[in-house]
Motif scaffolding. Structure first.
Motif, PDB file in Angstrom:
ATOM      1  N   GLN A   2       0.834  -1.201   0.000  1.00  0.00           N
ATOM      2  CA  GLN A   2       0.000   0.000   0.000  1.00  0.00           C
ATOM      3  C   GLN A   2       0.862   1.241   0.000  1.00  0.00           C
ATOM      4  O   GLN A   2       1.914   1.277   0.661  1.00  0.00           O
ATOM      5  N   LEU A   3       0.426   2.251  -0.734  1.00  0.00           N
ATOM      6  CA  LEU A   3       1.015   3.578  -0.696  1.00  0.00           C
ATOM      7  C   LEU A   3      -0.146   4.539  -0.463  1.00  0.00           C
ATOM      8  O   LEU A   3      -1.096   4.558  -1.263  1.00  0.00           O
ATOM      9  N   VAL A   4      -0.083   5.311   0.613  1.00  0.00           N
ATOM     10  CA  VAL A   4      -1.186   6.190   0.976  1.00  0.00           C
ATOM     11  C   VAL A   4      -0.666   7.619   1.097  1.00  0.00           C
ATOM     12  O   VAL A   4       0.104   7.938   1.999  1.00  0.00           O
ATOM     13  N   GLU A   5      -1.105   8.450   0.151  1.00  0.00           N
ATOM     14  CA  GLU A   5      -0.700   9.853   0.152  1.00  0.00           C
ATOM     15  C   GLU A   5      -1.616  10.672   1.062  1.00  0.00           C
ATOM     16  O   GLU A   5      -2.808  10.358   1.210  1.00  0.00           O
ATOM     17  N   SER A   6      -1.043  11.727   1.620  1.00  0.00           N
ATOM     18  CA  SER A   6      -1.813  12.673   2.427  1.00  0.00           C
ATOM     19  C   SER A   6      -1.116  14.019   2.383  1.00  0.00           C
ATOM     20  O   SER A   6       0.014  14.131   1.890  1.00  0.00           O
ATOM     21  N   GLY A   7      -1.800  15.030   2.894  1.00  0.00           N
ATOM     22  CA  GLY A   7      -1.184  16.342   2.989  1.00  0.00           C
ATOM     23  C   GLY A   7      -1.629  17.326   1.929  1.00  0.00           C
ATOM     24  O   GLY A   7      -1.245  18.502   1.966  1.00  0.00           O
ATOM     25  N   CYS A  21       3.685  10.186   1.918  1.00  0.00           N
ATOM     26  CA  CYS A  21       3.293   8.919   1.289  1.00  0.00           C
ATOM     27  C   CYS A  21       3.746   7.802   2.222  1.00  0.00           C
ATOM     28  O   CYS A  21       4.931   7.465   2.265  1.00  0.00           O
ATOM     29  N   ALA A  22       2.809   7.262   2.960  1.00  0.00           N
ATOM     30  CA  ALA A  22       3.115   6.171   3.874  1.00  0.00           C
ATOM     31  C   ALA A  22       3.031   4.854   3.126  1.00  0.00           C
ATOM     32  O   ALA A  22       1.992   4.554   2.510  1.00  0.00           O
ATOM     33  N   VAL A  23       4.110   4.100   3.162  1.00  0.00           N
ATOM     34  CA  VAL A  23       4.131   2.844   2.415  1.00  0.00           C
ATOM     35  C   VAL A  23       4.136   1.663   3.373  1.00  0.00           C
ATOM     36  O   VAL A  23       4.669   1.741   4.479  1.00  0.00           O
ATOM     37  N   SER A  24       3.550   0.585   2.950  1.00  0.00           N
ATOM     38  CA  SER A  24       3.564  -0.663   3.707  1.00  0.00           C
ATOM     39  C   SER A  24       3.671  -1.811   2.715  1.00  0.00           C
ATOM     40  O   SER A  24       3.279  -1.696   1.558  1.00  0.00           O
ATOM     41  N   GLY A  25       4.235  -2.897   3.196  1.00  0.00           N
ATOM     42  CA  GLY A  25       4.392  -4.064   2.349  1.00  0.00           C
ATOM     43  C   GLY A  25       5.731  -4.124   1.638  1.00  0.00           C
ATOM     44  O   GLY A  25       6.036  -5.134   0.987  1.00  0.00           O
ATOM     45  N   ALA A  74      12.633   5.194   9.033  1.00  0.00           N
ATOM     46  CA  ALA A  74      12.032   4.696  10.281  1.00  0.00           C
ATOM     47  C   ALA A  74      10.511   4.680  10.181  1.00  0.00           C
ATOM     48  O   ALA A  74       9.849   3.793  10.730  1.00  0.00           O
ATOM     49  N   LYS A  75       9.967   5.661   9.484  1.00  0.00           N
ATOM     50  CA  LYS A  75       8.511   5.741   9.321  1.00  0.00           C
ATOM     51  C   LYS A  75       8.042   5.120   8.009  1.00  0.00           C
ATOM     52  O   LYS A  75       6.841   5.060   7.747  1.00  0.00           O
ATOM     53  N   ASN A  76       8.993   4.696   7.182  1.00  0.00           N
ATOM     54  CA  ASN A  76       8.655   4.144   5.862  1.00  0.00           C
ATOM     55  C   ASN A  76       7.741   5.098   5.092  1.00  0.00           C
ATOM     56  O   ASN A  76       6.732   4.689   4.501  1.00  0.00           O
ATOM     57  N   THR A  77       8.136   6.363   5.113  1.00  0.00           N
ATOM     58  CA  THR A  77       7.312   7.410   4.528  1.00  0.00           C
ATOM     59  C   THR A  77       8.144   8.289   3.608  1.00  0.00           C
ATOM     60  O   THR A  77       9.261   8.672   3.945  1.00  0.00           O
ATOM     61  N   LEU A  78       7.581   8.602   2.459  1.00  0.00           N
ATOM     62  CA  LEU A  78       8.182   9.496   1.469  1.00  0.00           C
ATOM     63  C   LEU A  78       7.498  10.850   1.587  1.00  0.00           C
ATOM     64  O   LEU A  78       6.283  10.914   1.841  1.00  0.00           O
ATOM     65  N   TYR A  79       8.262  11.918   1.384  1.00  0.00           N
ATOM     66  CA  TYR A  79       7.716  13.263   1.492  1.00  0.00           C
ATOM     67  C   TYR A  79       8.005  14.061   0.229  1.00  0.00           C
ATOM     68  O   TYR A  79       8.977  13.808  -0.485  1.00  0.00           O
ATOM     69  N   LEU A  80       7.156  15.052  -0.001  1.00  0.00           N
ATOM     70  CA  LEU A  80       7.409  16.065  -1.018  1.00  0.00           C
ATOM     71  C   LEU A  80       7.081  17.409  -0.379  1.00  0.00           C
ATOM     72  O   LEU A  80       5.912  17.705  -0.118  1.00  0.00           O
ATOM     73  N   GLN A  81       8.119  18.183  -0.117  1.00  0.00           N
ATOM     74  CA  GLN A  81       7.940  19.525   0.406  1.00  0.00           C
ATOM     75  C   GLN A  81       7.803  20.479  -0.773  1.00  0.00           C
ATOM     76  O   GLN A  81       8.690  20.533  -1.628  1.00  0.00           O
ATOM     77  N   MET A  82       6.693  21.184  -0.806  1.00  0.00           N
ATOM     78  CA  MET A  82       6.403  22.063  -1.934  1.00  0.00           C
ATOM     79  C   MET A  82       6.312  23.493  -1.430  1.00  0.00           C
ATOM     80  O   MET A  82       5.433  23.821  -0.614  1.00  0.00           O
ATOM     81  N   ASN A  83       7.205  24.329  -1.910  1.00  0.00           N
ATOM     82  CA  ASN A  83       7.237  25.736  -1.529  1.00  0.00           C
ATOM     83  C   ASN A  83       6.962  26.611  -2.743  1.00  0.00           C
ATOM     84  O   ASN A  83       7.047  26.151  -3.884  1.00  0.00           O
ATOM     85  N   SER A  84       6.646  27.864  -2.481  1.00  0.00           N
ATOM     86  CA  SER A  84       6.400  28.845  -3.555  1.00  0.00           C
ATOM     87  C   SER A  84       5.432  28.284  -4.592  1.00  0.00           C
ATOM     88  O   SER A  84       5.681  28.354  -5.797  1.00  0.00           O
ATOM     89  N   LEU A  85       4.353  27.750  -4.109  1.00  0.00           N
ATOM     90  CA  LEU A  85       3.404  27.089  -5.003  1.00  0.00           C
ATOM     91  C   LEU A  85       2.763  28.071  -5.982  1.00  0.00           C
ATOM     92  O   LEU A  85       2.519  29.240  -5.667  1.00  0.00           O
ATOM     93  N   LYS A  86       2.502  27.556  -7.176  1.00  0.00           N
ATOM     94  CA  LYS A  86       1.889  28.325  -8.251  1.00  0.00           C
ATOM     95  C   LYS A  86       0.595  27.645  -8.662  1.00  0.00           C
ATOM     96  O   LYS A  86       0.400  26.448  -8.402  1.00  0.00           O
ATOM     97  N   SER A  87      -0.230  28.375  -9.372  1.00  0.00           N
ATOM     98  CA  SER A  87      -1.480  27.785  -9.851  1.00  0.00           C
ATOM     99  C   SER A  87      -1.213  26.594 -10.767  1.00  0.00           C
ATOM    100  O   SER A  87      -1.993  25.636 -10.795  1.00  0.00           O
ATOM    101  N   ASP A  88      -0.104  26.624 -11.482  1.00  0.00           N
ATOM    102  CA  ASP A  88       0.254  25.504 -12.370  1.00  0.00           C
ATOM    103  C   ASP A  88       0.576  24.228 -11.616  1.00  0.00           C
ATOM    104  O   ASP A  88       0.679  23.162 -12.223  1.00  0.00           O
ATOM    105  N   ASP A  89       0.780  24.332 -10.314  1.00  0.00           N
ATOM    106  CA  ASP A  89       1.048  23.141  -9.503  1.00  0.00           C
ATOM    107  C   ASP A  89      -0.236  22.413  -9.104  1.00  0.00           C
ATOM    108  O   ASP A  89      -0.163  21.337  -8.506  1.00  0.00           O
ATOM    109  N   THR A  90      -1.371  22.995  -9.421  1.00  0.00           N
ATOM    110  CA  THR A  90      -2.644  22.339  -9.118  1.00  0.00           C
ATOM    111  C   THR A  90      -2.731  21.013  -9.854  1.00  0.00           C
ATOM    112  O   THR A  90      -2.607  20.961 -11.078  1.00  0.00           O
TER     113      THR A  90
END
Length: 119
Positions: A2-7, A21-25, A74-90
């Protein structure tokens, strides 16, 4: 597996969000991991990847300098830090494992989280 995105959520231009993105398995750091996104009415776009075993990180030109990718083994979690967001990032953002530079192929992929950038 499983891969479960949030945020995801609604944010104003110039704002920030951190996707998780919390991953399991499977063990996160033994796989190449990536983020891809799909904007309304458009195809899948590759955003970023991190190579296995704490390897190199890569970003598309459209997000370079604004987004960072990281993993917490340790948390088996992937992150994406997004700064200076633009409308094109929608877009809907998906995390995926495998085939690190392809926007349309993966070994496993999550269901996605919506990011909307609007004033």
């Amino acid at each position: 597996v499983q891969l479960v995105e949030s945020g995801g959520g609604l944010v104003q231009p110039g704002g920030s969000l951190r996707l998780s993105c919390a991953v399991s398995g499977f063990t996160l750091n033994v796989h190449d991991m990536k983020w891809v996104r799909q904007a309304p009415g458009k195809g899948l776009e590759w955003v970023s990847c991190i190579k296995a075993f704490g390897g190199d990180k890569y970003f598309s030109d459209s997000v370079k300098g604004r987004f960072t990718i990281s993993g917490d083994n340790a948390k088996n979690t992937l992150y994406l830090q997004m700064n200076s967001l633009k409308s094109d990032d929608t877009a809907v953002y998906y995390c995926a494992a495998g085939i690190p530079f392809s926007p349309t192929a993966w070994t496993w992929r999550g269901q996605g989280t919506q990011v909307t950038v609007t004033s």
